[in-house]
Design an enzyme around this catalytic site. Structure first.
Site, PDB file in Angstrom:
ATOM      1  N   HIS A 186       0.695  -1.247   0.095  1.00 39.18           N
ATOM      2  CA  HIS A 186      -0.115  -0.121   0.017  1.00 39.18           C
ATOM      3  C   HIS A 186       0.972   1.291  -0.111  1.00 39.18           C
ATOM      4  CE1 HIS A 186       1.223  -0.398   4.028  1.00 39.18           C
ATOM      5  NE2 HIS A 186       1.039   0.726   4.452  1.00 39.18           N
ATOM      6  N   ASP A 219       0.686   4.949   2.053  1.00 39.23           N
ATOM      7  CA  ASP A 219      -0.204   5.580   2.873  1.00 39.23           C
ATOM      8  C   ASP A 219      -0.941   6.946   2.274  1.00 39.23           C
ATOM      9  OD1 ASP A 219       0.958   3.753   4.795  1.00 39.23           O
ATOM     10  OD2 ASP A 219       2.476   4.959   5.420  1.00 39.23           O
ATOM     11  N   HIS A 237       4.692   0.348  -0.032  1.00 41.16           N
ATOM     12  CA  HIS A 237       5.714  -0.612   0.863  1.00 41.16           C
ATOM     13  C   HIS A 237       4.592  -1.835   1.487  1.00 41.16           C
ATOM     14  CE1 HIS A 237       3.490   2.973   3.012  1.00 41.16           C
ATOM     15  NE2 HIS A 237       3.635   2.039   4.089  1.00 41.16           N
ATOM     16  N   ARG A 250       7.531  -9.664  15.143  1.00 43.02           N
ATOM     17  CA  ARG A 250       7.911  -8.330  14.838  1.00 43.02           C
ATOM     18  C   ARG A 250       6.698  -7.296  15.260  1.00 43.02           C
ATOM     19  NH1 ARG A 250       7.240  -4.968  10.081  1.00 43.02           N
ATOM     20  NH2 ARG A 250       8.700  -3.362  10.444  1.00 43.02           N
TER      21      ARG A 250
HETATM   22  C1  LIG Z   1      -5.240   5.127  12.263  1.00 42.40           C
HETATM   23  C2  LIG Z   1      -5.342   4.496  10.921  1.00 42.40           C
HETATM   24  C3  LIG Z   1      -4.483   4.880   9.754  1.00 42.40           C
HETATM   25  C4  LIG Z   1      -4.664   3.631   8.835  1.00 42.40           C
HETATM   26  C5  LIG Z   1      -6.147   3.701   8.814  1.00 42.40           C
HETATM   27  C6  LIG Z   1      -6.290   3.517  10.399  1.00 42.40           C
HETATM   28  O1  LIG Z   1      -7.709   4.008  10.706  1.00 42.40           O
HETATM   29  C7  LIG Z   1      -6.113   2.090  10.930  1.00 42.40           C
HETATM   30  C8  LIG Z   1      -4.900   1.572  10.340  1.00 42.40           C
HETATM   31  C9  LIG Z   1      -4.017   2.634   9.515  1.00 42.40           C
HETATM   32  C10 LIG Z   1      -3.593   1.746   8.191  1.00 42.40           C
HETATM   33  C11 LIG Z   1      -2.352   0.705   8.463  1.00 42.40           C
HETATM   34  C12 LIG Z   1      -1.938   0.052   7.252  1.00 42.40           C
HETATM   35  C13 LIG Z   1      -2.043   1.025   6.048  1.00 42.40           C
HETATM   36  C14 LIG Z   1      -3.103   1.911   6.019  1.00 42.40           C
HETATM   37  C15 LIG Z   1      -3.431   2.633   4.384  1.00 42.40           C
HETATM   38  C16 LIG Z   1      -4.405   1.201   6.182  1.00 42.40           C
HETATM   39  O2  LIG Z   1      -5.049   0.601   5.346  1.00 42.40           O
HETATM   40  O3  LIG Z   1      -4.468   0.972   7.632  1.00 42.40           O
HETATM   41  C17 LIG Z   1      -3.294   2.915   7.256  1.00 42.40           C
HETATM   42  C18 LIG Z   1      -4.344   3.829   7.534  1.00 42.40           C
HETATM   43  C19 LIG Z   1      -4.045   4.875   7.049  1.00 42.40           C
HETATM   44  O4  LIG Z   1      -3.423   5.627   6.718  1.00 42.40           O
HETATM   45  O5  LIG Z   1      -5.271   5.658   6.591  1.00 42.40           O
HETATM   46  O1  LIG Z   2       4.953  -2.686  10.145  1.00 41.99           O
HETATM   47  C1  LIG Z   2       5.340  -2.364   9.208  1.00 41.99           C
HETATM   48  O2  LIG Z   2       6.579  -2.239   8.866  1.00 41.99           O
HETATM   49  C2  LIG Z   2       4.869  -1.302   8.276  1.00 41.99           C
HETATM   50  C3  LIG Z   2       3.529  -0.556   8.751  1.00 41.99           C
HETATM   51  C4  LIG Z   2       2.703   0.238   7.710  1.00 41.99           C
HETATM   52  O3  LIG Z   2       2.980   0.344   6.717  1.00 41.99           O
HETATM   53  C5  LIG Z   2       1.655   1.093   8.104  1.00 41.99           C
HETATM   54  O4  LIG Z   2       1.071   0.680   9.296  1.00 41.99           O
HETATM   55  O5  LIG Z   2       1.335   1.866   7.383  1.00 41.99           O
HETATM   56 FE   LIG Z   3       1.975   2.111   5.601  1.00 41.83          FE
END
Ligand SMILES: C=C1C[C@]23C[C@@]1(O)CC[C@H]2[C@@]12CCC[C@@](C)(C(=O)O1)[C@H]2[C@@H]3C(=O)O
Ligand SMILES: O=C(O)CCC(=O)C(=O)O
Ligand SMILES: [Fe+2]
Length: 384
Positions: free
Chosen positions: A220, A222, A282, A292
């Site tokens: 994904h 961010d 990433h 981890r």
């Molecule tokens: C706090 C947040 C950022 C996030 C969406 C969320 O509500 C919970 C998880 C976060 C995460 C982690 C993995 C990548 C990401 C794109 C996802 O799907 O969940 C990020 C979210 C984000 O940045 O929107």
């Molecule tokens: O755990 C990791 O190394 C990646 C986490 C991450 O990419 C995320 O939470 O958006």
């Molecule tokens: Fe991420």
């Protein structure tokens, strides 16, 4: 409160419940080797930036453009606080599943225990557990540790406060590197650091009997501005490197270097910089022996703010992206996932050469075994 259905589904897919010697079909990925793995030494080593360097602005700007990710040292966060954060994350995920399910997410975007929203676009489950924190973790911590919730809250609050300042400082430097003056920065969507919002997501990737077949976190970008990531001693984050025109796209592992934090660009920084900063794709991989842990802190602007290429960067040249309210972009991400940036491109700016969808093909080579629509349906139902 989460429904029974979502509880049982979550429980079923928690790797800690797997007593198997191999990865079950529900977590078995074929797509891990979509790109080769890079040799982490040499030209493919992720930049490490000491925040006390001279020429910091140039160094950060270069890393944002060429990599979209870098490690920082001398960031001012005490090692003691980082250790405490690691211990609290460990303490959280070490709780029995039944206890963690007391704070299960009711929806993908809600705070609490569960998966990540982006996982629903993929056909398989990941080898991970997560815990999202949007504002104060107190309510959830009280349910998890009725007799001792304050240490978790104090560490999280302190870390959030300090990394918030750090993230705002880094974004300021990034805008300086794009040539903006202090005055111009004040007028950008992120000029007022008091208005920047942050949220946190804690990850646990348990040791996995067959790491070649499982994935910790789906590929994904961010969606927001920048992310600061703490990793607790084990590497596993990989970034897709293809910007230097040097050979094919390859997965580069971000090393674990004690005391460092990872900084990566999100989609909005890419848009603000009119495509100059690289919103790096990433994912996280798992390993056979070690659990981890990681913690991401996500920086976003206020929901109503319009985000588009900075004026300074489009005088005399065409904007690559339209200006859209952050909330609108966020909704596009929810439906289009890796195609959401394409949806806000100014007409005439098609796909760049070599640019490909981050998770193409969507069926990940599972077409003979898998009905992805059903899987997406099942995953979204989890939160109903
Ligand atoms: C706090 C947040 C950022 C996030 C969406 C969320 O509500 C919970 C998880 C976060 C995460 C982690 C993995 C990548 C990401 C794109 C996802 O799907 O969940 C990020 C979210 C984000 O940045 O929107
Ligand atoms: O755990 C990791 O190394 C990646 C986490 C991450 O990419 C995320 O939470 O958006
Ligand atoms: Fe991420």
């Amino acid at each position: 409160m989460a429904s029974q259905a979502s509880h049982s589904e979550l429980k079923l897919h928690q790797p800690e419940n797997f007593q198997f010697n191999s990865v079950p079909d529900s977590h078995d990925w074929l797509y891990l080797y979509d790109h080769p793995f890079a040799d982490p030494i040499g030209p493919d080593s992720v930049p490490v930036i000491d925040l006390t360097y001279s020429k910091l602005i140039e160094k950060i700007g270069k890393a944002c453009e060429e990599w979209g990710v870098f490690l920082i040292t001398s960031h001012g966060i005490q090692p003691e606080l980082l250790n405490q954060l690691g211990s609290q994350i460990h303490r959280l995920f070490a709780l029995p599943t039944e206890v963690k399910l007391k704070v299960a997410k009711t929806e993908a975007r809600m705070p609490g225990y569960g998966g990540v929203p982006s996982a629903r676009f993929f056909p398989k489950f990941t080898w991970s557990e997560g815990f999202s924190i949007t504002s104060s973790p107190r309510e959830h911590a009280q349910k998890l540790w009725p007799d001792d919730y304050s240490s978790f809250c104090e560490v999280i609050e302190e870390y959030k406060k300090i990394t918030r300042q750090l993230g705002c400082r880094l974004m300021h430097i990034m805008l300086l590197s794009l040539g903006l003056t202090e005055e111009e920065i004040n007028h950008t969507a992120i000029g007022d650091s008091n208005k920047i919002l942050t949220s946190m997501h804690l990850n646990s990737y348990p040791a996995c009997p067959n790491p070649d077949r499982a994935l910790g976190l789906v590929p994904h970008t961010d969606p927001g501005l920048v992310t600061i990531l703490y990793q607790d001693g084990v590497s596993g984050l990989q970034v897709l490197r293809h910007k230097d025109g040097n050979g094919p796209a390859r997965w580069v592992t971000v090393p674990f270097i004690p005391g460092t934090l990872v900084v990566n660009m999100g989609d909005l920084m890419h848009v603000l910089s009119n495509g100059r900063f690289h919103n790096v794709l990433h994912r996280a991989v798992v390993n056979k022996t070690d659990q981890r842990l990681s913690a991401g802190q996500f920086f976003v602007p206020p929901v109503d703010v319009n985000v588009g290429p900075l004026n300074r960067l489009i005088t005399g040249s065409q904007p690559v992206y339209k200006s859209v309210p952050w909330l609108e972009y966020w909704k596009l991400r929810e439906t289009l996932y890796d195609e959401s940036l394409q949806a806000i491109k100014v007409d005439g700016h098609g796909k760049e050469e070599g640019e490909e969808s981050t998770c193409k093909p969507r069926n990940f080579g599972f077409e003979h075994h898998f009905d992805l629509d059903k899987r997406i349906g099942a995953r979204s139902n989890r939160y109903k």
